[in-house]
Design a protein around this motif. Structure first.
Motif, PDB file in Angstrom:
ATOM      1  N   SER A  19      37.045  49.374  46.214  1.00  0.00           N
ATOM      2  CA  SER A  19      35.719  48.766  46.072  1.00  0.00           C
ATOM      3  C   SER A  19      34.821  49.536  45.112  1.00  0.00           C
ATOM      4  O   SER A  19      33.961  48.949  44.467  1.00  0.00           O
ATOM      5  CB  SER A  19      35.039  48.646  47.446  1.00  0.00           C
ATOM      6  N   ILE A  20      34.993  50.853  45.014  1.00  0.00           N
ATOM      7  CA  ILE A  20      34.113  51.650  44.145  1.00  0.00           C
ATOM      8  C   ILE A  20      34.767  52.016  42.804  1.00  0.00           C
ATOM      9  O   ILE A  20      34.158  52.717  42.002  1.00  0.00           O
ATOM     10  CB  ILE A  20      33.622  52.932  44.859  1.00  0.00           C
ATOM     11  N   SER A  21      35.980  51.529  42.585  1.00  0.00           N
ATOM     12  CA  SER A  21      36.661  51.793  41.310  1.00  0.00           C
ATOM     13  C   SER A  21      36.893  50.516  40.518  1.00  0.00           C
ATOM     14  O   SER A  21      37.646  50.518  39.540  1.00  0.00           O
ATOM     15  CB  SER A  21      38.009  52.482  41.564  1.00  0.00           C
ATOM     16  N   LYS A  22      36.271  49.428  40.961  1.00  0.00           N
ATOM     17  CA  LYS A  22      36.440  48.123  40.316  1.00  0.00           C
ATOM     18  C   LYS A  22      37.913  47.736  40.252  1.00  0.00           C
ATOM     19  O   LYS A  22      38.404  47.201  39.259  1.00  0.00           O
ATOM     20  CB  LYS A  22      35.816  48.135  38.919  1.00  0.00           C
ATOM     21  N   ALA A  23      38.614  48.058  41.353  1.00  0.00           N
ATOM     22  CA  ALA A  23      40.026  47.698  41.559  1.00  0.00           C
ATOM     23  C   ALA A  23      40.991  48.475  40.664  1.00  0.00           C
ATOM     24  O   ALA A  23      42.164  48.113  40.567  1.00  0.00           O
ATOM     25  CB  ALA A  23      40.242  46.199  41.398  1.00  0.00           C
ATOM     26  N   LYS A  24      40.531  49.561  40.053  1.00  0.00           N
ATOM     27  CA  LYS A  24      41.417  50.361  39.219  1.00  0.00           C
ATOM     28  C   LYS A  24      42.270  51.310  40.067  1.00  0.00           C
ATOM     29  O   LYS A  24      43.357  51.718  39.647  1.00  0.00           O
ATOM     30  CB  LYS A  24      40.600  51.160  38.206  1.00  0.00           C
ATOM     31  N   TYR A  25      41.786  51.657  41.226  1.00  0.00           N
ATOM     32  CA  TYR A  25      42.507  52.531  42.150  1.00  0.00           C
ATOM     33  C   TYR A  25      42.423  51.911  43.545  1.00  0.00           C
ATOM     34  O   TYR A  25      41.549  51.093  43.827  1.00  0.00           O
ATOM     35  CB  TYR A  25      41.894  53.930  42.170  1.00  0.00           C
ATOM     36  N   GLY A  26      43.320  52.360  44.423  1.00  0.00           N
ATOM     37  CA  GLY A  26      43.311  51.854  45.783  1.00  0.00           C
ATOM     38  C   GLY A  26      43.983  50.502  45.908  1.00  0.00           C
ATOM     39  O   GLY A  26      44.547  49.968  44.944  1.00  0.00           O
ATOM     40  N   TRP A  27      43.914  49.946  47.085  1.00  0.00           N
ATOM     41  CA  TRP A  27      44.537  48.646  47.352  1.00  0.00           C
ATOM     42  C   TRP A  27      43.942  48.048  48.629  1.00  0.00           C
ATOM     43  O   TRP A  27      43.200  48.698  49.336  1.00  0.00           O
ATOM     44  CB  TRP A  27      46.052  48.786  47.508  1.00  0.00           C
ATOM     45  N   GLY A  28      44.250  46.792  48.884  1.00  0.00           N
ATOM     46  CA  GLY A  28      43.728  46.135  50.070  1.00  0.00           C
ATOM     47  C   GLY A  28      43.369  44.683  49.815  1.00  0.00           C
ATOM     48  O   GLY A  28      43.595  43.812  50.636  1.00  0.00           O
TER      49      GLY A  28
END
Length: 217
Positions: free
Chosen positions: A146-155
């Motif tokens: 949510s705070i990386s504009k979908a560049k990192y993380g998942w969900g």
């Protein structure tokens, strides 16, 4: 008032429903349904009846998350035309989380989600089930998305998380989870972000919505 089906779950606080103005709670009776969402038309939180939510701690987590969405919508947080809800401060806190993440990228951010999962399956196995730990990891990953504009993380899908409103909505729901339930994976893996979100929720949500003599939670 806590919905009848949730009253036996000690992890779900009454104040959650006071804050979200007592939104309706429904179970999706479709066999094997593991999804959960806030229905903005019905103004109801809907949780599936699949195996994923048989664990009472995981059920508490998703209920807190989805009622976080209801609170966000009902109180119109982040709506620029609703100045009575201190929206500039809400927005400032979200942007602050983005800046904290950018600094973490420069100093060293661990994005190996497989190793993160393995690490906490081992570290937390005496206190939580594997399913509970997986939910903690997923919540942390979704916050990062949510705070990386979908560049990192998942969900969520990248398309979903590239939407300005959706990012703020998910960030708020995870701040709600961190406050009411806690997330040992998040707190240990990224303490600066965890603590900033916790302070935000305490100062701009809890303290501004409950009388001082009720602030014992």
């Amino acid at each position: 008032m806590t919905p009848e089906p949730l009253r036996d779950n000690p992890k779900i606080p009454q104040q959650l429903f006071d804050l979200s103005e007592n939104g309706e709670y429904q179970r999706n009776n479709k066999p094997g349904s593991d999804g959960a969402w806030y229905d903005t038309w019905e103004k109801a939180v809907v949780v599936g009846n699949g195996k994923r939510w048989e664990n009472p701690n995981n059920l508490a987590k998703v209920v807190i998350h989805e009622y976080g969405h209801r609170t966000h919508f009902q109180k119109k947080y982040f709506y620029s035309d609703n100045l009575k809800t201190n929206n500039q401060e809400h927005e400032k806190s979200f942007l602050n989380s983005e800046e904290i993440f950018k600094k973490k990228l420069k100093s060293g951010f661990n994005s190996d989600w497989k190793k993160i999962g393995e690490k906490y399956f081992e570290q937390l196995k005496n206190n939580y089930s594997r399913e509970e730990i997986a939910e903690f990891v997923a919540a942390y990953a979704d916050t990062i998305q949510s705070i990386s504009k979908a560049k990192y993380g998942w969900g969520h899908s990248s398309t979903y998380m590239k939407n300005l409103s959706n990012r703020r909505m998910e960030w708020f729901a995870h701040a709600s989870e961190n406050y009411w339930l806690g997330n040992p994976v998040f707190k240990n893996e990224f303490p600066e972000l965890h603590d900033q979100m916790l302070e935000y929720y305490r100062e701009l949500v809890i303290k501004l919505n409950f009388p001082k003599d009720q602030l014992n939670f």
